[in-house]
Design a protein around this motif. Sequence first.
Motif, mmCIF file in Angstrom:
data_model
loop_
_atom_site.group_PDB
_atom_site.id
_atom_site.type_symbol
_atom_site.label_atom_id
_atom_site.label_comp_id
_atom_site.label_asym_id
_atom_site.label_seq_id
_atom_site.Cartn_x
_atom_site.Cartn_y
_atom_site.Cartn_z
ATOM 1 N N SER A 1 0.826 -1.199 0.000
ATOM 2 C CA SER A 1 0.000 0.000 0.000
ATOM 3 C C SER A 1 0.861 1.251 0.000
ATOM 4 O O SER A 1 2.015 1.235 0.404
ATOM 5 C CB SER A 1 -0.931 0.011 1.220
ATOM 6 N N ARG A 2 0.280 2.353 -0.460
ATOM 7 C CA ARG A 2 0.974 3.637 -0.534
ATOM 8 C C ARG A 2 1.358 4.121 0.861
ATOM 9 O O ARG A 2 2.416 4.707 1.059
ATOM 10 C CB ARG A 2 0.014 4.604 -1.197
ATOM 11 N N THR A 3 0.503 3.869 1.832
ATOM 12 C CA THR A 3 0.780 4.305 3.203
ATOM 13 C C THR A 3 2.006 3.591 3.749
ATOM 14 O O THR A 3 2.862 4.221 4.385
ATOM 15 C CB THR A 3 -0.437 4.014 4.087
ATOM 16 N N VAL B 1 4.516 2.400 2.069
ATOM 17 C CA VAL B 1 5.693 2.945 1.389
ATOM 18 C C VAL B 1 6.074 4.285 2.010
ATOM 19 O O VAL B 1 7.253 4.556 2.268
ATOM 20 C CB VAL B 1 5.423 3.089 -0.121
ATOM 21 N N ASN B 2 5.090 5.141 2.278
ATOM 22 C CA ASN B 2 5.378 6.446 2.869
ATOM 23 C C ASN B 2 5.966 6.307 4.270
ATOM 24 O O ASN B 2 6.883 7.036 4.645
ATOM 25 C CB ASN B 2 4.117 7.305 2.910
ATOM 26 N N ILE B 3 5.458 5.358 5.058
ATOM 27 C CA ILE B 3 5.999 5.154 6.405
ATOM 28 C C ILE B 3 7.443 4.668 6.315
ATOM 29 O O ILE B 3 8.319 5.119 7.070
ATOM 30 C CB ILE B 3 5.114 4.166 7.182
ATOM 31 N N LEU C 1 9.604 5.186 3.870
ATOM 32 C CA LEU C 1 10.450 6.303 3.438
ATOM 33 C C LEU C 1 10.676 7.292 4.569
ATOM 34 O O LEU C 1 11.769 7.848 4.711
ATOM 35 C CB LEU C 1 9.822 6.998 2.229
ATOM 36 N N GLY C 2 9.662 7.514 5.400
ATOM 37 C CA GLY C 2 9.833 8.393 6.553
ATOM 38 C C GLY C 2 10.845 7.830 7.534
ATOM 39 O O GLY C 2 11.662 8.563 8.091
#
Length: 149
Positions: A70-72, A74-76, A78-79
């Motif tokens: 999921s996109r979420t 991936v964002n977590i 990367l963070g």
Amino acid sequence: MYGRDRHAPTAVQVHYPAPITAAPPAPLMPVQSGGIPEVASVVLPDGRVVTGYAISPVQPDPVAAKPLVSRTAVNIALGGIGFAAVCGGLFLLTAFITALTALITQLVILAAVVFGGFIAAQVFSGSGRRSGTTVNIRKAVIKRNKFYG
């Protein structure tokens, strides 16, 4: 308006809607032409007639395949990577500041040793022109580092 009695009874006219008599239902054949579509009428089971344009239903776009991650997520991730990079940078920054502080401290100590050594060499050296200072202590005279009492 001001001269009449507002509470006096007046005659009221009541209008009742008249039902529309529908034509006998005809079989409908929706046809979509290339130009302006024909107006179609539909008779509902309770006798009401609905009139409108007959249109073909719109087909929705096919649903795109769902990604594996999921996109979420991936964002977590990367963070977290960014946070780790910042922590490493902050660690290097604190190490640099500590090293710079140690260098400045050593330079100050070196300057104090060199300057103190220069002063000590001037005071304790026996060579050079001597100029004495006269100090009167109980009528004794010390002139050019010699006591005359």
